[in-house]
Scaffold this active site. Sequence first.
Site, short mmCIF file in Angstrom:
data_model
loop_
_atom_site.label_atom_id
_atom_site.label_comp_id
_atom_site.label_asym_id
_atom_site.label_seq_id
_atom_site.Cartn_x
_atom_site.Cartn_y
_atom_site.Cartn_z
CE LYS A 197 2.91 6.00 2.85
NZ LYS A 197 2.36 5.40 1.62
N GLY A 228 0.76 -1.23 0.00
CA GLY A 228 0.00 0.00 0.00
C GLY A 228 0.79 1.28 0.00
CB THR A 229 3.55 2.63 0.33
OG1 THR A 229 4.19 3.89 0.40
CG2 THR A 229 4.61 1.55 0.26
CB THR A 230 4.73 4.65 -4.61
OG1 THR A 230 3.54 4.08 -5.17
CG2 THR A 230 5.81 4.67 -5.69
#
Length: 252
Positions: free
Chosen positions: A85, A51-53
Site C-alpha cells: 500500500k 480496511g487498513t492500517t
Amino acid sequence: GAAIVQQTGTTRKSSSEWSDTTQVDARSFSYHPHRTMEGHPNHQYKGVSTGTTILAVQFNGGVIIASDSRASMGGSYVSSKIINKLIQVHDRIFCCIAGSLADAQAVTKMAKFQLSFHSIQMESPPLVKAAASVLKELCYNNREDLQAGFITAGWDKKKGAQVYTVSMGGMLISQPFTIGGSGSTYIYGYADAKYKPDMSREECLQFTTNALALAMGRDNVSGGVAHLVVITEDGVEHVVIPGDKLPKFHDE
C-alpha cells in the site's frame, strides 16, 4: 401488501423501485448503476470502511511511512495478504492508501504523471508539499466519486522530512506524525503516549513497528506483513517484516 413509500423533499419512490444493485446519491437520490452496494437507500449514510492500517512518522533526519498488507472486500473477505500500500510518487516521496483500492490506484497514477511533468518543468525534484497538494486537488475535485484517503510523506531540500494527511474529501493537514485506516482506532492511545519529537531512526522504526503490530492484532481487516519505507536525504530503504516476526504483546 401496500408498498412502503420513501419520501425526501418532493421525491417519492416505492420500495419496489429500489434496485438491489443501485446506490443512491446522498444529496439528490440520483441513480449510480456503476456502483453496486447494498440496495437500501439509507446505506449512503454509512461511513466508508477503509480496511487498513497506515501511518507516517518524522524522526531526526527523515521520515518513516508504513502500512499493513491486507486487502479485503466488504470488510470480511480477504482478497490479498501481500499487497503493498506504499506507493512511490517520486524519488523521495511516498504515499500510503486507505479506502477503495481502485480509486487510490487511479489517483496515484495521475499524481505520478503530474509530479513527473512538474519536475521536468521546474528542472528539480518536486517538494513533498507539492505532491500532497496534487493529491488534495484530485481528491477535492472528485470528492463525490472517490472513496480513498492518503498519507503523503517524504524528504526535500527545502523543508527536510514532512508528513501530510489528505482526507477523502480533500482536506490537507501537515503533522509530525499521523495514523489512518480502520486499524488506527486501536492505536491512538499508544501513538499519543509513545510518540516523541526528534526520535532516532532506530526509535522511530520500533515505534512504527509496534504500532502496526498492535493494530494488526486487533483489526480484522488489517494484517499480513508490515511494509515500512525509510526516507532520508541519503535515499530510500524499504523494510518488510513478516507477520510472524512482528513484536508480540501480553495478550498474544
